[in-house]
Design an enzyme around this catalytic site. Structure first.
Site, PDB file in Angstrom:
ATOM      1  N   HIS A  30       1.456  -7.247   3.376  1.00 25.08           N
ATOM      2  CA  HIS A  30       1.499  -6.225   2.731  1.00 25.08           C
ATOM      3  C   HIS A  30       3.023  -5.699   2.498  1.00 25.08           C
ATOM      4  O   HIS A  30       3.700  -4.775   2.684  1.00 25.08           O
ATOM      5  CB  HIS A  30       1.367  -4.851   3.802  1.00 25.08           C
ATOM      6  CG  HIS A  30      -0.023  -5.211   4.525  1.00 25.08           C
ATOM      7  ND1 HIS A  30      -1.161  -5.420   3.766  1.00 25.08           N
ATOM      8  CD2 HIS A  30      -0.459  -4.822   5.603  1.00 25.08           C
ATOM      9  CE1 HIS A  30      -2.193  -5.490   4.578  1.00 25.08           C
ATOM     10  NE2 HIS A  30      -1.777  -5.244   5.784  1.00 25.08           N
ATOM     11  N   ASP A  90      -7.793  -8.880   7.060  1.00 29.34           N
ATOM     12  CA  ASP A  90      -7.050  -7.751   7.817  1.00 29.34           C
ATOM     13  C   ASP A  90      -7.834  -6.754   8.498  1.00 29.34           C
ATOM     14  O   ASP A  90      -8.417  -7.260   9.844  1.00 29.34           O
ATOM     15  CB  ASP A  90      -6.164  -6.958   6.688  1.00 29.34           C
ATOM     16  CG  ASP A  90      -5.297  -5.957   7.525  1.00 29.34           C
ATOM     17  OD1 ASP A  90      -5.020  -6.035   8.572  1.00 29.34           O
ATOM     18  OD2 ASP A  90      -4.375  -5.170   6.795  1.00 29.34           O
TER      19      ASP A  90
HETATM   20 ZN    ZN Z   1      -2.606  -6.395   9.531  1.00 28.02          ZN
END
Ligand code: ZN
Length: 465
Positions: free
Chosen positions: A280, A331
């Site tokens: 991210h 995720d």
């Molecule tokens: Zn994560």
């Protein structure tokens, strides 16, 4: 449950994507450790398995939190004051507060089988649910880690276990919150955990170990460097993962406290190399974008989770134009399909740039093939695998797309990949091989039924209120 997969010595592929292009009627041979020994075209020798569809290397999932599976679809009601990432995190903490080792293994087994059926052949498990709900360690400190490794072995997916270091509650060295005590380790306790995980992985060719720091909020750059140094041989050449710049709030906090944005601060404080996977890296300025590309670090993107949590859009087009590396992960498990992740990755760029075919380099042509190749290369690097794709020395991980589906009719192999990524059908993955073992047969994993039943029973009994 026991693993029902069988070890193969050779496979014949009607059409297979290798680093040098599409090959027809080729035979892939595996060595005893499940790596590819050779690929030969027009080889007439007898084989264990014939695949008539379109064969590509398996796609690694470079970022997974197995335990978050239990709240998928349960955090979609609007609650006043909780309509952002931080509100979702509170829900996740609450739901995961009571999970025990057996439940974690049940979740992970079901989840990993689901990933295999959709085309992921390896998972990098970013694991931070280490301790009992009250924060006390289990009698065996690596109990939860062992459960994840066992789940991966049952499912037959390759795993890179990333035990996560989590040692503070914020950039100012705040104490961890009550809900974070399950994650917290002092540096010496973390090293003991890492030692246990190192021996649990042992010489199993389908298990490997890496280091993860939860985030710069939870671990300072100096603690990252010191821990890696102290781990010595256990982490030699191993991948290094961390969440880096997912939310604007953490970027602003980092600027306020450290005088720099997270990516800039990390690169200033640590030597970031191609062993690093920055998950991210959503919020980066132009200077940070150049740092990412030049270092060879892999950018871990989880487009569906990032969309679900309202994170933002990483400027992937710039990274690719500068020859950087990226891969995809599941995720929070709202999506377990690599094809769907790659579709959303490309579409996010198209929507923000108002262009088409954004992430395919000039001269390559097929957008689907470019996305898949990038995810295979980046995903493998994020697991510490330096050779990837269907070639000698790479892991024997591959998937077959069933190209006799009507949606694929009249398509070239490149167009079959484009159709898979951008137009469905829902899941055309037919056969999956991991480390030379045949784990998904004609679209079905032989343990899926049992794993589904165990998962259903476990979830029904779980108090998530
Ligand atoms: Zn994560």
């Amino acid at each position: 449950m026991s693993t029902l997969s069988s070890q193969l010595t050779s496979i014949r592929c009607a059409t297979a994507l290798t680093p040098s292009g599409w090959q027809r009627n080729c035979v892939i041979k595996f060595d005893q450790s499940g790596r590819i020994e050779s690929i030969r075209e027009n080889d007439d020798s007898a084989v264990d398995l014939c695949l008539e569809g379109t064969v590509i290397a398996g796609i690694p999932n470079l970022h997974s939190h197995a335990h978050q599976k239990v709240i998928t679809g349960r955090a979609e009601h609007r609650v006043a004051g909780q309509d952002d990432f931080w509100g979702w995190r509170e829900l996740m903490y609450r739901a995961n507060a009571s999970l025990n080792p057996e439940q974690l293994q049940t979740i992970a087994t079901y989840l990993y089988i689901d990933m295999l059926q959709k085309g992921y052949t390896a998972v990098a498990e970013f694991h931070y649910l280490h301790h009992r709900p009250d924060g006390a360690p289990y009698a065996d400190r690596s109990e939860m880690s062992a459960r994840l490794l066992n789940a991966a072995s049952e499912a037959g997916i390759a795993i890179t276990l990333l035990p996560v270091l989590y040692c503070r509650g914020g950039f100012n060295n705040e104490s961890v919150q009550h809900a974070q005590h399950r994650f917290y380790n002092r540096s010496d306790d973390y090293l003991s955990l890492l030692e246990d995980c190192h021996s649990l992985c042992g010489k199993d060719p389908d298990r490997s170990l890496g280091f993860a720091a939860h985030s710069l909020r939870a671990v300072s750059p100096s603690d990252i460097s010191t821990t890696i140094d102290n781990a010595g041989d256990m982490l030699e050449g191993a991948p290094i993962h961390l969440h880096i710049a997912e939310q604007i709030r953490e970027v602003n906090d980092c600027v306020e406290i450290n005088g720099a944005r997270p990516v800039a601060w990390l690169y200033d404080q640590c030597e970031v190399t191609d062993r690093w996977c920055l998950v991210h890296a959503t919020h980066v300025d132009p200077d940070e974008q150049m740092l990412l590309a030049k270092s060879g670090a892999i950018i871990g993107l989880c487009p569906t989770t990032e969309a679900n949590l309202g994170d933002g859009i990483f400027p992937a087009a710039t990274l690719m134009a500068n020859n950087g590396f990226l891969g995809v992960g599941s995720d929070s498990q709202v999506c377990t399909s690599p094809a769907e992740e790659l579709r959303l990755l490309e579409y996010g760029q198209r929507l923000s740039l108002q262009r088409r075919t954004v992430l395919v380099p000039d001269g390559v042509g097929s957008n689907g093939r470019a996305l898949i190749t990038a995810a295979i290369t980046g995903g493998n690097r994020a697991r510490g695998e330096r050779v990837s794709g269907l070639q000698p020395g790479a892991r024997g991980d591959l998937i077959e797309i069933g190209s006799d589906h009507p949606e694929f009719s009249g398509r070239t192999p490149d167009q079959i990949l484009d159709t898979w990524i951008f137009s469905g059908p829902d899941n055309p993955v037919q056969n999956v091989v991991v480390g030379g073992k045949h784990v998904v047969h004609d679209g079905v994993h032989l343990l899926m039924e049992d794993a589904s039943e165990s998962y259903r029973k476990m979830i029904d009994a779980l108090d998530l209120t």
